[in-house]
Design an enzyme around this catalytic site. Sequence first.
Site, PDB file in Angstrom:
ATOM      1  N   GLN A 184      39.200  47.053  31.835  1.00 23.30           N
ATOM      2  CA  GLN A 184      38.760  45.736  32.307  1.00 23.30           C
ATOM      3  C   GLN A 184      38.626  44.753  31.150  1.00 23.30           C
ATOM      4  O   GLN A 184      38.429  43.558  31.374  1.00 23.30           O
ATOM      5  CB  GLN A 184      37.428  45.857  33.056  1.00 23.30           C
ATOM      6  CG  GLN A 184      37.563  46.514  34.428  1.00 23.30           C
ATOM      7  CD  GLN A 184      36.271  46.572  35.213  1.00 23.30           C
ATOM      8  OE1 GLN A 184      35.901  47.642  35.683  1.00 23.30           O
ATOM      9  NE2 GLN A 184      35.582  45.451  35.380  1.00 23.30           N
TER      10      GLN A 184
ATOM     11  N   ARG B  27      29.967  45.999  40.814  1.00 22.57           N
ATOM     12  CA  ARG B  27      29.703  44.689  41.430  1.00 22.57           C
ATOM     13  C   ARG B  27      28.257  44.272  41.228  1.00 22.57           C
ATOM     14  O   ARG B  27      27.535  43.942  42.159  1.00 22.57           O
ATOM     15  CB  ARG B  27      30.009  44.761  42.922  1.00 22.57           C
ATOM     16  CG  ARG B  27      31.366  44.167  43.245  1.00 22.57           C
ATOM     17  CD  ARG B  27      31.593  44.070  44.717  1.00 22.57           C
ATOM     18  NE  ARG B  27      32.546  43.019  44.995  1.00 22.57           N
ATOM     19  CZ  ARG B  27      33.712  43.200  45.611  1.00 22.57           C
ATOM     20  NH1 ARG B  27      34.078  44.386  45.997  1.00 22.57           N
ATOM     21  NH2 ARG B  27      34.507  42.188  45.849  1.00 22.57           N
ATOM     22  N   CYS B  28      27.822  44.299  39.957  1.00 24.34           N
ATOM     23  CA  CYS B  28      26.396  44.259  39.695  1.00 24.34           C
ATOM     24  C   CYS B  28      25.923  43.010  38.982  1.00 24.34           C
ATOM     25  O   CYS B  28      24.736  42.736  38.957  1.00 24.34           O
ATOM     26  CB  CYS B  28      26.042  45.442  38.817  1.00 24.34           C
ATOM     27  SG  CYS B  28      26.848  45.326  37.214  1.00 24.34           S
TER      28      CYS B  28
HETATM   29  N1  MCN Z   1      37.333  32.503  43.283  1.00 20.92           N
HETATM   30  C1  MCN Z   1      37.595  31.326  43.941  1.00 20.92           C
HETATM   31  N2  MCN Z   1      36.687  30.300  43.890  1.00 20.92           N
HETATM   32  C2  MCN Z   1      35.501  30.443  43.250  1.00 20.92           C
HETATM   33  C3  MCN Z   1      35.201  31.662  42.610  1.00 20.92           C
HETATM   34  C4  MCN Z   1      36.159  32.664  42.623  1.00 20.92           C
HETATM   35  O1  MCN Z   1      38.643  31.205  44.553  1.00 20.92           O
HETATM   36  N3  MCN Z   1      34.621  29.445  43.214  1.00 20.92           N
HETATM   37  C5  MCN Z   1      38.330  33.574  43.216  1.00 20.92           C
HETATM   38  C6  MCN Z   1      38.836  33.726  41.780  1.00 20.92           C
HETATM   39  O2  MCN Z   1      39.823  32.839  41.472  1.00 20.92           O
HETATM   40  C7  MCN Z   1      39.266  35.186  41.748  1.00 20.92           C
HETATM   41  C8  MCN Z   1      38.257  35.845  42.685  1.00 20.92           C
HETATM   42  O3  MCN Z   1      37.742  34.809  43.532  1.00 20.92           O
HETATM   43  O4  MCN Z   1      40.567  35.315  42.233  1.00 20.92           O
HETATM   44  C9  MCN Z   1      37.084  36.492  41.919  1.00 20.92           C
HETATM   45  O5  MCN Z   1      36.655  35.621  40.921  1.00 20.92           O
HETATM   46  P1  MCN Z   1      35.305  35.782  40.065  1.00 20.92           P
HETATM   47  O6  MCN Z   1      34.145  35.650  40.947  1.00 20.92           O
HETATM   48  O7  MCN Z   1      35.432  34.902  38.896  1.00 20.92           O
HETATM   49  O8  MCN Z   1      35.298  37.307  39.581  1.00 20.92           O
HETATM   50  P2  MCN Z   1      36.274  38.012  38.528  1.00 20.92           P
HETATM   51  O9  MCN Z   1      37.647  37.580  38.764  1.00 20.92           O
HETATM   52  O10 MCN Z   1      35.710  37.936  37.176  1.00 20.92           O
HETATM   53  O11 MCN Z   1      36.208  39.498  39.061  1.00 20.92           O
HETATM   54  C10 MCN Z   1      35.168  40.366  38.687  1.00 20.92           C
HETATM   55  C11 MCN Z   1      34.342  40.789  39.877  1.00 20.92           C
HETATM   56  C12 MCN Z   1      33.572  41.990  39.488  1.00 20.92           C
HETATM   57  S1  MCN Z   1      32.608  41.907  38.118  1.00 20.92           S
HETATM   58  C13 MCN Z   1      33.679  43.160  40.190  1.00 20.92           C
HETATM   59  S2  MCN Z   1      32.675  44.430  39.731  1.00 20.92           S
HETATM   60  C14 MCN Z   1      34.605  43.275  41.287  1.00 20.92           C
HETATM   61  C15 MCN Z   1      34.928  41.965  41.912  1.00 20.92           C
HETATM   62  O12 MCN Z   1      35.208  41.038  40.992  1.00 20.92           O
HETATM   63  N4  MCN Z   1      35.633  44.152  41.168  1.00 20.92           N
HETATM   64  C16 MCN Z   1      36.701  44.045  42.048  1.00 20.92           C
HETATM   65  N5  MCN Z   1      35.779  42.003  42.967  1.00 20.92           N
HETATM   66  C17 MCN Z   1      36.766  42.970  42.997  1.00 20.92           C
HETATM   67  N6  MCN Z   1      37.776  42.898  43.885  1.00 20.92           N
HETATM   68  C18 MCN Z   1      38.772  43.819  43.839  1.00 20.92           C
HETATM   69  N7  MCN Z   1      39.782  43.725  44.735  1.00 20.92           N
HETATM   70  N8  MCN Z   1      38.779  44.820  42.908  1.00 20.92           N
HETATM   71  C19 MCN Z   1      37.779  44.963  42.025  1.00 20.92           C
HETATM   72  O13 MCN Z   1      37.818  45.922  41.123  1.00 20.92           O
HETATM   73 CU1  CUM Z   2      28.875  45.051  36.957  1.00 21.22          CU
HETATM   74  S1  CUM Z   2      30.560  45.673  37.776  1.00 21.22           S
HETATM   75 MO1  CUM Z   2      31.741  44.112  37.449  1.00 21.22          MO
HETATM   76  O1  CUM Z   2      30.816  43.466  36.211  1.00 21.22           O
HETATM   77  O2  CUM Z   2      33.049  44.692  36.656  1.00 21.22           O
END
Ligand code: MCN
Ligand code: CUM
Length: 804
Positions: free
Chosen positions: A235, A382-383
């Site tokens: 990651q 997802r924490c």
């Molecule tokens: N997004 C959006 N508009 C926003 C916020 C987000 O359209 N205002 C979209 C983003 O562009 C992205 C998605 O939603 O495509 C998730 O964005 P974001 O919230 O920034 O999270 P990350 O991309 O950093 O993903 C990490 C987060 C975490 S920490 C875990 S744990 C988790 C999660 O995402 N693991 C996942 N969702 C997951 N979903 C899948 N399918 N697989 C994982 O391993």
């Molecule tokens: Cu805490 S689980 Mo996500 O942060 O990859």
Amino acid sequence: MKDEITREDRVAGLKGMGCSRKRVEDARFTQGKGNYVDDVKLPGMLHGDFVRSPYAHARVKSINIDAAMALPGVVAVLTAKDLEPLGLHWMPTLAGDKQMVLADGKVLFQGQEVAFVVASDRYVAADAVELVEVDYEELEVIVDPFESLQSDVVLREDLDPTAPGAHGPRKHHNHIFTWEAGDQEATEQVIDNAEVVAEAEMYYHRTHPCPLETCGAVASMDKVNGKLTVYGTFQAPHVVRTVASLLSGIEEHNIRVISPDIGGGFGNKVGVYPGYVCAIVASIVTGVPVKWVEDRMENLMSTAFARDYWMKGKISATKEGKITGLHCHVTADHGAFDACADPTKFPAGFMNICTGSYDIPVAYLGVDGVYTNKAPGGVSYRCSFRVTEAVYFIERMIEVLAIELNMDPAELRSINFIKKEQFPYTAALGWEYDSGDYQTAWDKALKAVDYKGLRAEQAQRVEDFKAGKTRKVMGIGLSFFTEIVGAGPVKNCDILGMGMFDSCEIRIHPTGSAVARLGTISQGQGHATTFAQILATEIGLSADSITIEEGDTDTAPYGLGTYGSRSTPVAGAATAMAGRKIRAKAQMIAAYLLEVHDDDVEFDVDRFAVKGAPERFKTMKEIAYAAYNQVIPGLEPGLEAVSYYDPPNMTYPFGAYVCVMDIDVDTGVPEIRRFYALDDCGTRINPMVIEGQIHGGLTEALAVALGQEIAYDDMGNVKTGTLMDFFLPTAWEVPNYETDFTVTPSPHHPIGAKGVGESPHVGGVPCFSNAVQDAFRPFGNRHTNMPHDHWRIWQTANTLGMHD
Ligand code: MCN
Ligand code: CUM
């Protein structure tokens, strides 16, 4: 017939922000064209497999590899003795502790890595694992953190029991750290003198992200040109490269780390595992590529678990329900090594967001980290760095306080919300919440589900139950959560000293298409789809003509990776900022081409037009071509930009969830009648991707609240090491989710977006749990621990005398 392309047509053609664009990666994923680590097959590649400890605590007296080495196809069997001369028999953890790569004298948890067999194929390696003879002497096992802090048994004999750890003084040889926030004295004083006090002890059980794809790596050391290439389920690929360089002494430019497609990460793939180190060492030793991919049991037993927090709380209020103080103490079971993936300064993650969405004047949090004979890890799943625990804690404390006050829990929340005008709001435990409008979201949620109607129905049900007319009780689960995502300002947040900024690099091609590379890495979140949408809106080229690349450290700019829902808040901001640099140069080019001053052109969707004369314009496609093929005086050719973004603050998404549940008290089976989820993640980039994230996160929340657990027996045996015992919900258990939203943009993020990936899990777990607990509230329940599986629910009913 339409003969003119309207402005709306041009906007729609971009498929930019706000568009529910279909995921571009799915064409690949749904046709078996993904490229995962196990799909990587290199010429001459060998396969590794671990000998793992059957015991949770034992001395390793001897290891005999002769029989294994004699098996045809076996190339090497590595033990700690082989790694010691390289200084690699132990490795640093992300939490400032160290962890055995291979058992060094003893083992500390069941499934710990003892020896690494390298063979010509996966099956030979597995056969050879059976032939390695390990002589163990069993030691007393400790699986209870409270017992651990009292015990004479020293778990970590490698540590000086009196020396401080990575996070300050240690109270006992099995103690890791104490972490505190807030004002203890003032909080205790307020609580001691309060009109109403509610107390609760709760256990947020140990669980595991269990991604569909397990962890793995393929290491390939090319001794001719000195280059090490590592493919892996990472990651945070750049962090892996830096750590690998520091550990191995190989210069960083000679290491290439590639995260290919990842089949779900959920935090499980943030940490560094012994398998990665062993694959790398084995490739260096053998001179050929070595693959290591763990199986399901290995993944569940040995890789990053989540939670395992014992939380004790006190909350005080006036008789009218205004909260006056909050006190929380946590005993945190970190397992055998502290391998928690938190920003360095936060060994308890962001647990100090535990005042939640409420205006609580004074608070205190103390966390004690403890070693036990369980697998290391922590935080993942997802924490948002322990925000799951924090929100569960406060949302349970609110419910318990509502019972104490004999007040409606929805009303109690309303009374105490941080008000819209109070933002930016600095909480008692230190965080500055950037923005929020909680009451609006709450009112919308309660109205959508007809909350009053539900309560009336519940009251009727209680009467019917008492009258013997039904054996089903009804629960209304509420949760209002505030998330903290987007780590983080570099001044607060680093991992092993590496500041948590992120990055984006854009290259516009002459024909007006583009490639953008980011420091993050999608594991299923749809980055290839959504980051292109940010750029489309910022630079006026269609998302369909923008390729997003992540995960190859040779090509992507340095970034800290994807976890803590930080991609949108940090890399998304970098993407917008890099896009704006492109636009600034495009403006100069357009002005030159239109023969006007720079200030006399303005950006309009997909073009720059002369102010007041919109018919005189140059499209971004024309500008891209000119950037390369026309000499613009005073400007270098080309159209590229890079942005490294250090956010000024984190973002604070929030949400209001309601779950309606019917529970059969004789079978303990809950039926989820309704689940309503309102999320506010600021500006929404792709509503459909957001909805997908919410469905996924809620399903994982359902799992954790209603049955999923990594359970140990007293001997430290993992009782839930297979999917027969470890609950993964399927379509059968999952309800139909209703999603909704409000939009409160982040004031400091360039496009106002906040993260969303973890929100549904953070808010979902307390919502499901509160629904179960609320069903039993009229019968005297105050608090019961998760997971609320059928047996535990039945027991709750039984304890409350509902079977009499
Ligand atoms: N997004 C959006 N508009 C926003 C916020 C987000 O359209 N205002 C979209 C983003 O562009 C992205 C998605 O939603 O495509 C998730 O964005 P974001 O919230 O920034 O999270 P990350 O991309 O950093 O993903 C990490 C987060 C975490 S920490 C875990 S744990 C988790 C999660 O995402 N693991 C996942 N969702 C997951 N979903 C899948 N399918 N697989 C994982 O391993
Ligand atoms: Cu805490 S689980 Mo996500 O942060 O990859």
